[in-house]
Design a protein around this motif. Structure first.
Motif, PDB file in Angstrom:
ATOM      1  N   ARG A  50       0.669  -1.198   0.047  1.00 32.77           N
ATOM      2  CA  ARG A  50      -0.034  -0.021  -0.004  1.00 32.77           C
ATOM      3  C   ARG A  50       0.945   1.300  -0.044  1.00 32.77           C
ATOM      4  N   THR A  51       1.911   1.051   0.569  1.00 33.48           N
ATOM      5  CA  THR A  51       2.899   2.590   0.756  1.00 33.48           C
ATOM      6  C   THR A  51       4.208   2.472  -0.252  1.00 33.48           C
ATOM      7  N   ASP A  52       4.941   1.316  -0.585  1.00 34.08           N
ATOM      8  CA  ASP A  52       5.996   1.375  -1.082  1.00 34.08           C
ATOM      9  C   ASP A  52       6.300   0.132  -2.175  1.00 34.08           C
ATOM     10  N   ILE A  53       5.783   0.236  -3.331  1.00 28.35           N
ATOM     11  CA  ILE A  53       5.629  -1.050  -4.173  1.00 28.35           C
ATOM     12  C   ILE A  53       7.000  -1.698  -4.550  1.00 28.35           C
ATOM     13  N   VAL A  54       8.120  -0.677  -4.723  1.00 26.57           N
ATOM     14  CA  VAL A  54       9.485  -1.316  -5.075  1.00 26.57           C
ATOM     15  C   VAL A  54       9.968  -1.894  -3.606  1.00 26.57           C
ATOM     16  N   LEU A  55       9.971  -1.446  -2.501  1.00 25.76           N
ATOM     17  CA  LEU A  55      10.323  -2.134  -1.355  1.00 25.76           C
ATOM     18  C   LEU A  55       9.585  -3.278  -1.189  1.00 25.76           C
ATOM     19  N   ALA A  56       8.162  -3.169  -1.512  1.00 22.96           N
ATOM     20  CA  ALA A  56       7.493  -4.412  -1.455  1.00 22.96           C
ATOM     21  C   ALA A  56       7.891  -5.564  -2.199  1.00 22.96           C
ATOM     22  N   LEU A  57       8.251  -5.295  -3.707  1.00 20.83           N
ATOM     23  CA  LEU A  57       8.839  -6.415  -4.433  1.00 20.83           C
ATOM     24  C   LEU A  57       9.971  -6.772  -3.829  1.00 20.83           C
ATOM     25  N   VAL A  58      10.895  -5.902  -3.497  1.00 20.33           N
ATOM     26  CA  VAL A  58      12.128  -6.654  -3.015  1.00 20.33           C
ATOM     27  C   VAL A  58      12.234  -7.450  -1.813  1.00 20.33           C
ATOM     28  N   VAL A  59      11.344  -7.134  -0.778  1.00 21.20           N
ATOM     29  CA  VAL A  59      10.963  -8.103   0.437  1.00 21.20           C
ATOM     30  C   VAL A  59      10.099  -9.068  -0.030  1.00 21.20           C
ATOM     31  N   THR A  60       9.399  -9.201  -1.111  1.00 17.20           N
ATOM     32  CA  THR A  60       8.547 -10.319  -1.302  1.00 17.20           C
ATOM     33  C   THR A  60       9.701 -11.304  -2.148  1.00 17.20           C
ATOM     34  N   VAL A  61      10.670 -10.778  -2.799  1.00 19.45           N
ATOM     35  CA  VAL A  61      11.497 -11.754  -3.361  1.00 19.45           C
ATOM     36  C   VAL A  61      12.345 -12.197  -2.291  1.00 19.45           C
ATOM     37  N   PHE A  62      12.863 -11.472  -1.499  1.00 19.58           N
ATOM     38  CA  PHE A  62      13.543 -12.032  -0.333  1.00 19.58           C
ATOM     39  C   PHE A  62      13.005 -12.925   0.546  1.00 19.58           C
ATOM     40  N   ALA A  63      11.687 -12.385   1.063  1.00 18.64           N
ATOM     41  CA  ALA A  63      11.276 -13.427   2.148  1.00 18.64           C
ATOM     42  C   ALA A  63      10.459 -14.560   1.564  1.00 18.64           C
ATOM     43  N   LEU A  64       9.684 -14.425   0.500  1.00 20.10           N
ATOM     44  CA  LEU A  64       8.920 -15.562  -0.067  1.00 20.10           C
ATOM     45  C   LEU A  64       9.625 -16.132  -1.347  1.00 20.10           C
ATOM     46  N   PHE A  65      10.016 -15.467  -2.253  1.00 21.36           N
ATOM     47  CA  PHE A  65      10.219 -16.233  -3.492  1.00 21.36           C
ATOM     48  C   PHE A  65      11.817 -16.827  -3.287  1.00 21.36           C
ATOM     49  N   ALA A  66      12.694 -16.227  -2.925  1.00 20.05           N
ATOM     50  CA  ALA A  66      13.788 -16.944  -2.888  1.00 20.05           C
ATOM     51  C   ALA A  66      14.063 -17.992  -1.857  1.00 20.05           C
ATOM     52  N   PRO A  67      13.531 -18.240  -0.662  1.00 19.47           N
ATOM     53  CA  PRO A  67      13.753 -19.228  -0.037  1.00 19.47           C
ATOM     54  C   PRO A  67      12.758 -20.195  -0.501  1.00 19.47           C
ATOM     55  N   TYR A  68      11.534 -20.163  -0.828  1.00 19.42           N
ATOM     56  CA  TYR A  68      10.692 -21.154  -1.494  1.00 19.42           C
ATOM     57  C   TYR A  68      11.354 -21.923  -2.699  1.00 19.42           C
ATOM     58  N   LEU A  69      11.640 -20.929  -3.745  1.00 14.99           N
ATOM     59  CA  LEU A  69      12.446 -21.346  -4.882  1.00 14.99           C
ATOM     60  C   LEU A  69      13.524 -22.225  -4.595  1.00 14.99           C
ATOM     61  N   LYS A  70      14.270 -21.864  -3.901  1.00 14.88           N
ATOM     62  CA  LYS A  70      15.487 -22.624  -3.260  1.00 14.88           C
ATOM     63  C   LYS A  70      14.976 -24.100  -2.844  1.00 14.88           C
ATOM     64  N   THR A  71      14.114 -24.015  -1.968  1.00  9.23           N
ATOM     65  CA  THR A  71      13.648 -25.399  -1.439  1.00  9.23           C
ATOM     66  C   THR A  71      13.128 -26.208  -2.491  1.00  9.23           C
ATOM     67  N   ILE A  72      12.316 -25.516  -3.430  1.00 13.99           N
ATOM     68  CA  ILE A  72      11.966 -26.546  -4.392  1.00 13.99           C
ATOM     69  C   ILE A  72      12.846 -26.833  -5.490  1.00 13.99           C
ATOM     70  N   GLY A  73      13.758 -26.076  -5.661  1.00 14.08           N
ATOM     71  CA  GLY A  73      14.973 -26.556  -6.590  1.00 14.08           C
ATOM     72  C   GLY A  73      15.872 -27.378  -5.923  1.00 14.08           C
ATOM     73  N   LEU A  74      16.017 -27.516  -4.543  1.00 18.33           N
ATOM     74  CA  LEU A  74      16.795 -28.400  -3.684  1.00 18.33           C
ATOM     75  C   LEU A  74      16.172 -29.830  -4.013  1.00 18.33           C
ATOM     76  N   ALA A  75      14.889 -29.857  -3.808  1.00 21.46           N
ATOM     77  CA  ALA A  75      14.058 -31.054  -3.819  1.00 21.46           C
ATOM     78  C   ALA A  75      14.288 -31.657  -5.156  1.00 21.46           C
ATOM     79  N   LEU A  76      14.124 -30.856  -6.235  1.00 21.50           N
ATOM     80  CA  LEU A  76      14.232 -31.306  -7.525  1.00 21.50           C
ATOM     81  C   LEU A  76      15.699 -32.003  -7.671  1.00 21.50           C
ATOM     82  N   VAL A  77      16.588 -31.482  -7.081  1.00 19.62           N
ATOM     83  CA  VAL A  77      17.847 -31.948  -7.262  1.00 19.62           C
ATOM     84  C   VAL A  77      17.957 -33.341  -6.679  1.00 19.62           C
ATOM     85  N   GLN A  78      17.500 -33.218  -5.263  1.00 18.93           N
ATOM     86  CA  GLN A  78      17.394 -34.563  -4.248  1.00 18.93           C
ATOM     87  C   GLN A  78      16.777 -35.806  -5.072  1.00 18.93           C
ATOM     88  N   PHE A  79      15.754 -35.521  -5.730  1.00 14.13           N
ATOM     89  CA  PHE A  79      14.896 -36.617  -6.280  1.00 14.13           C
ATOM     90  C   PHE A  79      15.407 -36.847  -8.097  1.00 14.13           C
TER      91      PHE A  79
END
Length: 146
Positions: A50-79
């Motif tokens: 609602r207040t700062d879309i650019v910062l929201a995008l950065v935090v979304t990438v750091f807090a949601l996408f980066a860790p989840y994509l890493k975990t999915i990618g690691l699972a794909l490697v493991q299997f």
């Protein structure tokens, strides 16, 4: 046996991350006399959008996408569904996720130093941090296997 435990731990993160995002990271209030509002990753992101879309995008990438994509990618490697050569890219995603925990810690430190309001850490901050650290450790062990 060790491979199974690593896979199970990594797959558990796929469930624990969303719990950590919804869990209270902090309890914050303006004055010591008033009740404290609980802030989670998701409520913080809603506020940022609602207040700062650019910062929201950065935090979304750091807090949601980066860790989840890493975990999915690691699972794909493991299997065996993704080549092990992807591990360095997954390690970078893990480091980006850790940057978010650093930012939260920095905000808590700054807010406590100013002394205007009251901030208390909540269990979600520890869960979120544990998820990130567990993901980093699992990634390092997986990288050494190769």
């Amino acid at each position: 046996m060790r491979d199974r435990a690593l896979r199970a731990a990594n797959l558990a993160l796929l469930v624990l991350y969303p719990v950590a995002w919804a869990a209270p990271l902090l309890r914050a209030g303006l004055l010591p006399l008033f009740a404290l509002d609980e802030i989670s990753v998701l409520t913080g992101l809603q506020s940022l959008w609602r207040t700062d879309i650019v910062l929201a995008l950065v935090v979304t990438v750091f807090a949601l996408f980066a860790p989840y994509l890493k975990t999915i990618g690691l699972a794909l490697v493991q299997f065996g569904l993704l080549d092990r050569r992807a591990l360095p890219v997954l390690a970078v995603l893990g480091k980006l996720a850790m940057a978010d925990v650093f930012l939260i810690a920095l905000y808590v430190t700054l807010a406590k130093g100013i002394g205007i309001g009251r901030i208390e850490t909540a269990w979600g901050l520890y869960l979120f941090t544990a998820c990130i650290l567990a993901s980093l450790v699992i990634g390092m062990i997986e990288d050494r296997k190769g």
